[in-house]
Scaffold this motif. Structure first.
Motif, PDB file in Angstrom:
ATOM      1  N   CYS A  52      41.437  25.316  -2.115  1.00 19.68           N
ATOM      2  CA  CYS A  52      40.359  25.389  -3.108  1.00 19.68           C
ATOM      3  C   CYS A  52      39.338  24.271  -2.902  1.00 19.68           C
ATOM      4  O   CYS A  52      38.175  24.417  -3.243  1.00 19.68           O
ATOM      5  CB  CYS A  52      40.941  25.338  -4.515  1.00 19.68           C
ATOM      6  SG  CYS A  52      41.820  26.848  -4.953  1.00 19.68           S
ATOM      7  N   SER A  53      39.757  23.160  -2.308  1.00 18.59           N
ATOM      8  CA  SER A  53      38.862  22.030  -2.093  1.00 18.59           C
ATOM      9  C   SER A  53      38.108  22.084  -0.761  1.00 18.59           C
ATOM     10  O   SER A  53      36.943  21.716  -0.704  1.00 18.59           O
ATOM     11  CB  SER A  53      39.646  20.713  -2.140  1.00 18.59           C
ATOM     12  OG  SER A  53      40.145  20.469  -3.426  1.00 18.59           O
ATOM     13  N   TYR A  54      38.768  22.529   0.307  1.00 15.91           N
ATOM     14  CA  TYR A  54      38.190  22.352   1.646  1.00 15.91           C
ATOM     15  C   TYR A  54      38.102  23.612   2.498  1.00 15.91           C
ATOM     16  O   TYR A  54      37.721  23.526   3.661  1.00 15.91           O
ATOM     17  CB  TYR A  54      39.014  21.304   2.421  1.00 15.91           C
ATOM     18  CG  TYR A  54      39.142  20.006   1.687  1.00 15.91           C
ATOM     19  CD1 TYR A  54      38.035  19.164   1.528  1.00 15.91           C
ATOM     20  CD2 TYR A  54      40.342  19.617   1.121  1.00 15.91           C
ATOM     21  CE1 TYR A  54      38.139  17.969   0.831  1.00 15.91           C
ATOM     22  CE2 TYR A  54      40.455  18.423   0.423  1.00 15.91           C
ATOM     23  CZ  TYR A  54      39.354  17.608   0.287  1.00 15.91           C
ATOM     24  OH  TYR A  54      39.449  16.426  -0.403  1.00 15.91           O
ATOM     25  N   ALA A  55      38.436  24.764   1.960  1.00 12.29           N
ATOM     26  CA  ALA A  55      38.461  25.975   2.779  1.00 12.29           C
ATOM     27  C   ALA A  55      37.394  26.982   2.345  1.00 12.29           C
ATOM     28  O   ALA A  55      36.789  26.848   1.283  1.00 12.29           O
ATOM     29  CB  ALA A  55      39.845  26.612   2.730  1.00 12.29           C
ATOM     30  N   THR A  56      37.204  27.975   3.173  1.00 13.94           N
ATOM     31  CA  THR A  56      36.176  28.983   2.928  1.00 13.94           C
ATOM     32  C   THR A  56      36.588  29.998   1.870  1.00 13.94           C
ATOM     33  O   THR A  56      35.730  30.645   1.274  1.00 13.94           O
ATOM     34  CB  THR A  56      35.837  29.736   4.225  1.00 13.94           C
ATOM     35  OG1 THR A  56      37.039  30.293   4.769  1.00 13.94           O
ATOM     36  CG2 THR A  56      35.186  28.811   5.240  1.00 13.94           C
ATOM     37  N   VAL A  57      37.891  30.137   1.630  1.00 15.26           N
ATOM     38  CA  VAL A  57      38.403  31.090   0.649  1.00 15.26           C
ATOM     39  C   VAL A  57      39.384  30.345  -0.254  1.00 15.26           C
ATOM     40  O   VAL A  57      40.252  29.626   0.249  1.00 15.26           O
ATOM     41  CB  VAL A  57      39.133  32.266   1.356  1.00 15.26           C
ATOM     42  CG1 VAL A  57      39.722  33.229   0.347  1.00 15.26           C
ATOM     43  CG2 VAL A  57      38.184  32.992   2.302  1.00 15.26           C
TER      44      VAL A  57
END
Length: 72
Positions: A52-57
């Protein structure tokens, strides 16, 4: 209800290294080791997991509920 998208690209905020990952469906991931620089990523304040912080999904529970507090 639609099946959650499990493929996501996580990007290290320290070095910019990106990697395609498959998110777990049974647990949130609170730590992630960057293969580029070795940094240990942790969720930002208010996020439930590193996806939730660093990804595209966002993680599957957030996709299902729309709530950022899915794992706490």
């Amino acid at each position: 209800m639609a099946e959650p998208e499990l493929a996501s690209t996580i990007t290290c905020p320290e070095c910019g290294h990106s990697k395609d990952e498959t998110m777990p469906t049974d647990a949130c991931q609170w730590f992630y080791d960057c293969e580029g620089c070795g940094a240990v990523l942790r969720p930002k304040a208010g996020d439930c997991c590193v996806y939730c912080s660093y990804a595209t999904v966002p993680c599957p529970p957030v996709q299902a509920t729309g709530s950022k507090g899915c794992c706490g």
